[in-house]
Design a protein around this motif. Structure first.
Motif, PDB file in Angstrom:
ATOM      1  N   TYR A   1       6.048  42.988  37.901  1.00 25.83           N
ATOM      2  CA  TYR A   1       5.204  41.949  37.295  1.00 25.83           C
ATOM      3  C   TYR A   1       4.099  41.580  38.281  1.00 25.83           C
ATOM      4  CZ  TYR A   1       8.726  41.505  33.693  1.00 25.83           C
ATOM      5  OH  TYR A   1       9.585  41.773  32.641  1.00 25.83           O
ATOM      6  N   PHE A   2       2.889  41.517  37.755  1.00 29.29           N
ATOM      7  CA  PHE A   2       1.726  41.210  38.580  1.00 29.29           C
ATOM      8  C   PHE A   2       1.009  39.980  38.057  1.00 29.29           C
ATOM      9  CE2 PHE A   2       1.615  44.876  41.310  1.00 29.29           C
ATOM     10  CZ  PHE A   2       2.200  45.895  40.569  1.00 29.29           C
ATOM     11  N   CYS A   3       0.721  39.082  38.984  1.00 30.93           N
ATOM     12  CA  CYS A   3      -0.118  37.933  38.697  1.00 30.93           C
ATOM     13  C   CYS A   3      -1.534  38.283  39.150  1.00 30.93           C
ATOM     14  CB  CYS A   3       0.410  36.722  39.461  1.00 30.93           C
ATOM     15  SG  CYS A   3      -0.460  35.183  39.160  1.00 30.93           S
ATOM     16  N   ALA A   4      -2.540  37.834  38.411  1.00 28.62           N
ATOM     17  CA  ALA A   4      -3.914  38.152  38.765  1.00 28.62           C
ATOM     18  C   ALA A   4      -4.816  36.969  38.467  1.00 28.62           C
ATOM     19  CB  ALA A   4      -4.398  39.387  38.003  1.00 28.62           C
TER      20      ALA A   4
ATOM     21  N   GLN B   1     -15.786  39.390  36.091  1.00 23.52           N
ATOM     22  CA  GLN B   1     -14.628  39.883  35.359  1.00 23.52           C
ATOM     23  C   GLN B   1     -13.720  40.718  36.234  1.00 23.52           C
ATOM     24  OE1 GLN B   1     -17.084  41.117  31.608  1.00 23.52           O
ATOM     25  NE2 GLN B   1     -15.036  40.631  30.923  1.00 23.52           N
ATOM     26  N   LYS B   2     -13.865  40.609  37.537  1.00 27.41           N
ATOM     27  CA  LYS B   2     -13.028  41.386  38.437  1.00 27.41           C
ATOM     28  C   LYS B   2     -11.712  40.665  38.635  1.00 27.41           C
ATOM     29  CE  LYS B   2     -14.271  41.408  42.798  1.00 27.41           C
ATOM     30  NZ  LYS B   2     -15.127  41.739  43.951  1.00 27.41           N
ATOM     31  N   LEU B   3     -10.618  41.384  38.452  1.00 34.03           N
ATOM     32  CA  LEU B   3      -9.294  40.810  38.643  1.00 34.03           C
ATOM     33  C   LEU B   3      -8.828  41.062  40.072  1.00 34.03           C
ATOM     34  CD1 LEU B   3      -7.394  41.879  35.397  1.00 34.03           C
ATOM     35  CD2 LEU B   3      -8.152  39.585  36.012  1.00 34.03           C
ATOM     36  N   VAL B   4      -8.256  40.036  40.685  1.00 34.01           N
ATOM     37  CA  VAL B   4      -7.617  40.172  41.986  1.00 34.01           C
ATOM     38  C   VAL B   4      -6.121  40.013  41.759  1.00 34.01           C
ATOM     39  CG1 VAL B   4      -7.374  39.204  44.294  1.00 34.01           C
ATOM     40  CG2 VAL B   4      -9.626  39.263  43.198  1.00 34.01           C
ATOM     41  N   PHE B   5      -5.355  41.017  42.138  1.00 38.43           N
ATOM     42  CA  PHE B   5      -3.929  41.048  41.855  1.00 38.43           C
ATOM     43  C   PHE B   5      -3.096  40.602  43.056  1.00 38.43           C
ATOM     44  CE2 PHE B   5      -3.339  43.074  37.749  1.00 38.43           C
ATOM     45  CZ  PHE B   5      -4.571  43.657  37.514  1.00 38.43           C
ATOM     46  N   GLY B   6      -1.941  40.030  42.738  1.00 39.97           N
ATOM     47  CA  GLY B   6      -0.927  39.819  43.754  1.00 39.97           C
ATOM     48  C   GLY B   6      -0.222  41.128  44.060  1.00 39.97           C
ATOM     49  N   GLN B   7       0.707  41.045  45.013  1.00 43.59           N
ATOM     50  CA  GLN B   7       1.395  42.257  45.460  1.00 43.59           C
ATOM     51  C   GLN B   7       2.437  42.739  44.463  1.00 43.59           C
ATOM     52  OE1 GLN B   7      -0.768  43.359  47.746  1.00 43.59           O
ATOM     53  NE2 GLN B   7       0.977  44.082  48.933  1.00 43.59           N
ATOM     54  N   GLY B   8       2.789  41.908  43.522  1.00 43.59           N
ATOM     55  CA  GLY B   8       3.762  42.310  42.523  1.00 43.59           C
ATOM     56  C   GLY B   8       5.168  41.844  42.863  1.00 43.59           C
ATOM     57  N   THR B   9       5.958  41.620  41.827  1.00 42.77           N
ATOM     58  CA  THR B   9       7.365  41.268  41.970  1.00 42.77           C
ATOM     59  C   THR B   9       8.183  42.206  41.104  1.00 42.77           C
ATOM     60  OG1 THR B   9       6.916  38.919  42.370  1.00 42.77           O
ATOM     61  CG2 THR B   9       9.132  39.501  41.621  1.00 42.77           C
TER      62      THR B   9
END
Lengths: 115, 114
Positions: free
Chosen positions: B89-92, B100-108
């Motif tokens: 799961y990724f939060c962005a 409109q550029k998404l910056v993502f977290g490292q993921g869980t």
């Protein structure tokens, strides 16, 4: 309504060869994005394109990488003289024009392996 | 600059238990926030998004998230986990004002125990 289409899904290249990844956005979408996912890492933005224009390439490596989104045809991410560190999953995404709240839809990804 | 921190790279819960995946953001302007899910060897699928309307956002597959400005958080929850929820799961975050550029977290990575 087909989603974002990427091909090839898997690509193996020897060091020094060129890799070309193609992306067809969802129907009606004029904005395309490329992201890279290295093993065990999150997605990193590479480039944002509209038809015939690069809007933001702040995430693209300075050398060997290029992207285009021509008036006709798919968007292409090109990696010249690949090295082992280029092995990753490359995701294309697309969206409608508008604001940052627009949903960005992702393709299934292209997995590049450099041997 | 916008950034996202996901607390916990791996979360494991029992089937039927509450799922809580944490996301904190940093943004100098009102953010747009997203949760995506990625199944093995597949692309990302949007679960839900926050675009400054209701602070409690309901998504697909029974997931929901609450935007808390005071805590700069956007945690993802599901009351009862199902085996099919096992995924990454990724939060962005996407900043306002035309970007409109998404910056993502490292993921869980969520694991569901039978």
């Amino acid at each position: 309504n087909a989603g974002v289409m990427q091909n090839p899904r898997h690509l193996v290249r020897r060091r020094g060869q060129e890799a070309r990844l193609r992306c067809s956005p969802m129907k009606g979408h004029s904005h395309v994005y490329w992201y890279r996912q290295l093993p065990e890492e999150g997605l990193k933005f590479m480039v944002y394109l509209q038809k015939e224009n690069i809007i933001d390439e702040s995430g693209m490596p300075k050398e060997r990488f290029s992207a285009e989104f021509p008036k006709e045809g798919p968007s292409i991410l090109r990696i010249q003289q690949v090295v082992r560190g280029d092995s990753a999953a490359y995701f294309c995404a697309s969206s409608l024009p508008g604001g940052p709240g627009n949903t960005i839809y992702f393709g299934e990804g292209s997995w590049l392996t450099v041997v | 600059a916008q950034s996202v921190t996901q607390l916990g790279s791996h979360v494991s819960v029992s089937e039927g238990a509450l799922v809580l995946l944490r996301c904190n953001y940093s943004s100098s302007v009102p953010p747009y926030l997203f949760w995506y899910v990625q199944y093995p060897n597949q692309g990302l699928q949007l679960l839900l998004k926050y675009t400054s309307a209701a602070t409690l956002v309901k998504g697909i597959n029974g997931f929901e998230a609450e935007f808390k400005k005071s805590e700069t958080s956007f945690h993802l929850t599901k009351p009862s986990a199902h085996m099919s929820d096992a995924a990454e799961y990724f939060c962005a975050v996407s900043k306002g004002q035309g970007a409109q550029k998404l910056v993502f977290g490292q993921g869980t990575r969520l694991t569901i125990n039978p």
